[in-house]
Write an enzyme that holds these catalytic residues in place. Structure first.
Site, mmCIF file in Angstrom:
data_model
loop_
_atom_site.group_PDB
_atom_site.id
_atom_site.type_symbol
_atom_site.label_atom_id
_atom_site.label_comp_id
_atom_site.label_asym_id
_atom_site.label_seq_id
_atom_site.Cartn_x
_atom_site.Cartn_y
_atom_site.Cartn_z
ATOM 1 N N GLY A 120 3.399 -5.577 -6.837
ATOM 2 C CA GLY A 120 2.760 -4.258 -6.714
ATOM 3 C C GLY A 120 2.953 -3.506 -8.018
ATOM 4 O O GLY A 120 2.122 -3.575 -8.923
ATOM 5 N N GLU B 226 -1.445 3.871 -6.944
ATOM 6 C CA GLU B 226 -1.813 4.057 -8.358
ATOM 7 C C GLU B 226 -0.604 4.423 -9.230
ATOM 8 O O GLU B 226 -0.665 5.313 -10.067
ATOM 9 C CB GLU B 226 -2.953 5.075 -8.488
ATOM 10 C CG GLU B 226 -4.219 4.524 -7.848
ATOM 11 C CD GLU B 226 -5.499 5.147 -8.360
ATOM 12 O OE1 GLU B 226 -5.514 5.663 -9.485
ATOM 13 O OE2 GLU B 226 -6.476 5.103 -7.610
HETATM 14 C C1 FAD Z 1 -2.752 2.970 1.435
HETATM 15 C C2 FAD Z 1 -2.645 2.183 0.175
HETATM 16 C C3 FAD Z 1 -3.796 1.919 -0.564
HETATM 17 C C4 FAD Z 1 -3.728 1.110 -1.713
HETATM 18 N N1 FAD Z 1 -4.888 0.762 -2.378
HETATM 19 C C5 FAD Z 1 -4.856 -0.213 -3.316
HETATM 20 C C6 FAD Z 1 -6.071 -0.770 -3.863
HETATM 21 O O1 FAD Z 1 -7.185 -0.356 -3.529
HETATM 22 N N2 FAD Z 1 -5.989 -1.794 -4.749
HETATM 23 C C7 FAD Z 1 -4.782 -2.313 -5.155
HETATM 24 O O2 FAD Z 1 -4.784 -3.246 -5.953
HETATM 25 N N3 FAD Z 1 -3.602 -1.794 -4.671
HETATM 26 C C8 FAD Z 1 -3.620 -0.768 -3.762
HETATM 27 N N4 FAD Z 1 -2.443 -0.264 -3.236
HETATM 28 C C9 FAD Z 1 -1.179 -0.828 -3.688
HETATM 29 C C10 FAD Z 1 -0.304 0.156 -4.442
HETATM 30 O O3 FAD Z 1 -0.828 0.379 -5.726
HETATM 31 C C11 FAD Z 1 1.130 -0.422 -4.449
HETATM 32 O O4 FAD Z 1 1.630 -0.303 -3.112
HETATM 33 C C12 FAD Z 1 2.034 0.295 -5.429
HETATM 34 O O5 FAD Z 1 1.643 0.027 -6.754
HETATM 35 C C13 FAD Z 1 3.507 -0.102 -5.246
HETATM 36 O O6 FAD Z 1 3.666 -1.485 -5.184
HETATM 37 P P1 FAD Z 1 4.533 -2.133 -3.976
HETATM 38 O O7 FAD Z 1 4.025 -1.556 -2.704
HETATM 39 O O8 FAD Z 1 4.498 -3.605 -4.142
HETATM 40 O O9 FAD Z 1 5.985 -1.605 -4.187
HETATM 41 P P2 FAD Z 1 7.084 -2.279 -5.155
HETATM 42 O O10 FAD Z 1 6.501 -2.514 -6.492
HETATM 43 O O11 FAD Z 1 7.701 -3.407 -4.443
HETATM 44 O O12 FAD Z 1 8.127 -1.100 -5.260
HETATM 45 C C14 FAD Z 1 9.125 -0.837 -4.261
HETATM 46 C C15 FAD Z 1 9.975 0.326 -4.750
HETATM 47 O O13 FAD Z 1 10.637 -0.050 -5.968
HETATM 48 C C16 FAD Z 1 10.295 0.840 -7.001
HETATM 49 N N5 FAD Z 1 10.196 0.112 -8.265
HETATM 50 C C17 FAD Z 1 9.510 -1.014 -8.530
HETATM 51 N N6 FAD Z 1 9.665 -1.390 -9.804
HETATM 52 C C18 FAD Z 1 10.480 -0.487 -10.372
HETATM 53 C C19 FAD Z 1 11.036 -0.305 -11.694
HETATM 54 N N7 FAD Z 1 10.748 -1.125 -12.694
HETATM 55 N N8 FAD Z 1 11.823 0.761 -11.905
HETATM 56 C C20 FAD Z 1 12.121 1.631 -10.907
HETATM 57 N N9 FAD Z 1 11.640 1.519 -9.645
HETATM 58 C C21 FAD Z 1 10.837 0.476 -9.391
HETATM 59 C C22 FAD Z 1 8.949 1.453 -6.602
HETATM 60 O O14 FAD Z 1 8.703 2.690 -7.229
HETATM 61 C C23 FAD Z 1 9.133 1.573 -5.098
HETATM 62 O O15 FAD Z 1 9.875 2.720 -4.800
HETATM 63 C C24 FAD Z 1 -2.475 0.610 -2.142
HETATM 64 C C25 FAD Z 1 -1.297 0.938 -1.425
HETATM 65 C C26 FAD Z 1 -1.378 1.697 -0.279
HETATM 66 C C27 FAD Z 1 -0.111 1.983 0.482
#
Ligand code: FAD
Length: 385
Positions: A135, A359
């Protein structure tokens, strides 16, 4: 000289949008709440299209779409101001006539088959980069696209894809061995499947599954191996629209709190008389105004062709936190009523929570801002340069 005023034309556009939202869109809120609470979409596609066509008659179509594609080409600042107005309602409405900006990177044939029908409303797209294992770490996607004759064969899984249940084509990102992340335009009838993901909000995203989906090589969007840069262009160029929407929502909510505070009696006074309530109202406006100017500044940079990435990250981080603080205070000011489904506050509360996640999460925005400063990409003390 710094000039914060809108031109007469800009003010007129803002006021026309405000009045359209008040007269045509807000009256649908009770129906949207009823539908959502019965497990149906807030508005069906026909109702949204009807509203968009009404708006088109009033001149609102393709707000950021170039004129050669029939749009208004209003510019980033005006687009942000318009989104502040549409953000005043939770009705799932946006003006028609636009398409994701990366579709403009297409060939003439791709524009004919994907961009133009999307602008016209005949096709619906979604943007799929996130995967169950990648993500925030989007560079680490593992979906693969392997060349086979004149096709690429895509395998992999995408998750949380907004509009993925309704889209008839997807801009999907997959790794081409030895070349890198590449973007493909994949029609649903090429064989990918979608499954709704229930969430705490109303924007039901989808999980997408690609099992040996064959995509012809002419459907590569941009260059092979340059998909990540394309994805980031799309995300960065739209990022300040998120705080813009948050401003409209927060102002609407704050007005609800002001109205309620002026009539709700407790201990012989309206609660507006208590400093505990006044401070929540004051802090909310201060935070909204801060987001407003951060957002307009980011939009202004984009409009001037300046690098808007750092300013957009600041605006997005600030706006996401602001909206969540404001909705929480507004719920608090309404007491028990704020927690009920008689009022839409809980609906906003659930929706606005997403702003801190998609985003680029709060943490990722902070990481970007800190990295730009620590590495000297951005210097403190500048104004407008
Ligand atoms: C309703 C909804 C709509 C969405 N729409 C789209 C879409 O249209 N297209 C698409 O491609 N994606 C989409 N997304 C995905 C969204 O962009 C991701 O959920 C988001 O980027 C976070 O990724 P993750 O959920 O894998 O969390 P993770 O990356 O697993 O993060 C988990 C936690 O760890 C933290 N974290 C991760 N890496 C670090 C770091 N290096 N330093 C500090 N903290 C960190 C994060 O901030 C978070 O708190 C959507 C998500 C939702 C919930």
């Amino acid at each position: 000289m710094v000039d914060f005023s809108l031109s007469d034309e800009e003010r007129q556009i803002r006021d026309t949008v405000r009045s359209f939202i008040q007269k045509e869109v807000m009256p649908l809120e009770p129906e949207v709440l009823r539908n959502e609470r019965a497990g149906r979409p807030g508005l069906d596609l026909d109702a949204i299209t009807e509203l968009q066509l009404k708006a088109k008659k009033a001149g609102f179509w393709g707000i950021n779409t170039p004129e050669e594609y029939g749009g208004m080409n209003a510019g980033a600042v005006m687009a942000a101001i318009i989104v502040m107005e549409t953000g005043r309602t939770f009705v799932p409405f946006s003006f028609g006539g636009s398409a994701d900006n990366i579709l403009y990177a297409g060939t003439d044939e791709q524009k004919r088959r994907y961009l133009i029908p999307t602008i016209e409303g005949a096709r619906r797209s979604c943007f799929a980069i996130t995967e169950p294992g990648a993500g925030s770490d989007a560079r680490n996607i593992t979906s693969r696209a392997v060349k086979d004759g004149g096709d690429y064969v895509i395998n992999g899984e995408k998750t949380f894809i907004t509009g993925g249940n309704e889209a008839d084509f997807v801009m999907v990102f997959a790794v081409v061995p030895d070349a890198g992340v590449t973007c493909f335009l994949a029609d649903r009838d090429m064989g990918w499947k979608s499954e709704p993901i229930p969430t705490m909000g109303q924007w039901g995203p989808a999980a997408l599954v690609f099992e040996d989906v064959r995509v012809p090589e002419e459907n590569v969007l941009g260059e092979v191996g340059k998909g990540f840069e394309l994805a980031m262009t799309w995300i960065r160029n739209g990022r300040f629209m998120i705080p813009a929407r948050a401003i409209g929502s927060a102002e609407r909510l704050l007005q609800m709190a002001i109205d309620y505070a002026n009539i709700r009696q407790s201990m012989g006074h309206v609660i507006a008389d208590y400093q505990a309530i006044q401070w929540q109202i004051a802090d909310s406006q201060v935070e909204i105004e801060a987001t407003k100017w951060l957002t307009l500044y980011a939009a202004w940079r984009a409009q001037q062709g300046l690098d808007a990435r750092h300013a957009s990250s600041i605006a997005k981080l600030n706006g996401a936190i602001m909206a969540n603080q404001v909705v929480d205070r507004v719920l608090q000011i309404h007491g028990g009523m704020g927690y009920t489904k008689e009022l839409p506050i809980e609906r906003w509360y659930r929706e606005l929570r997403l702003l801190r996640i998609f985003e680029g999460t709060d943490e990722i925005q902070r990481r970007t801002i800190a990295r730009n400063l620590l590495k000297g990409h951005v210097k403190l003390g500048g104004i407008g340069e």
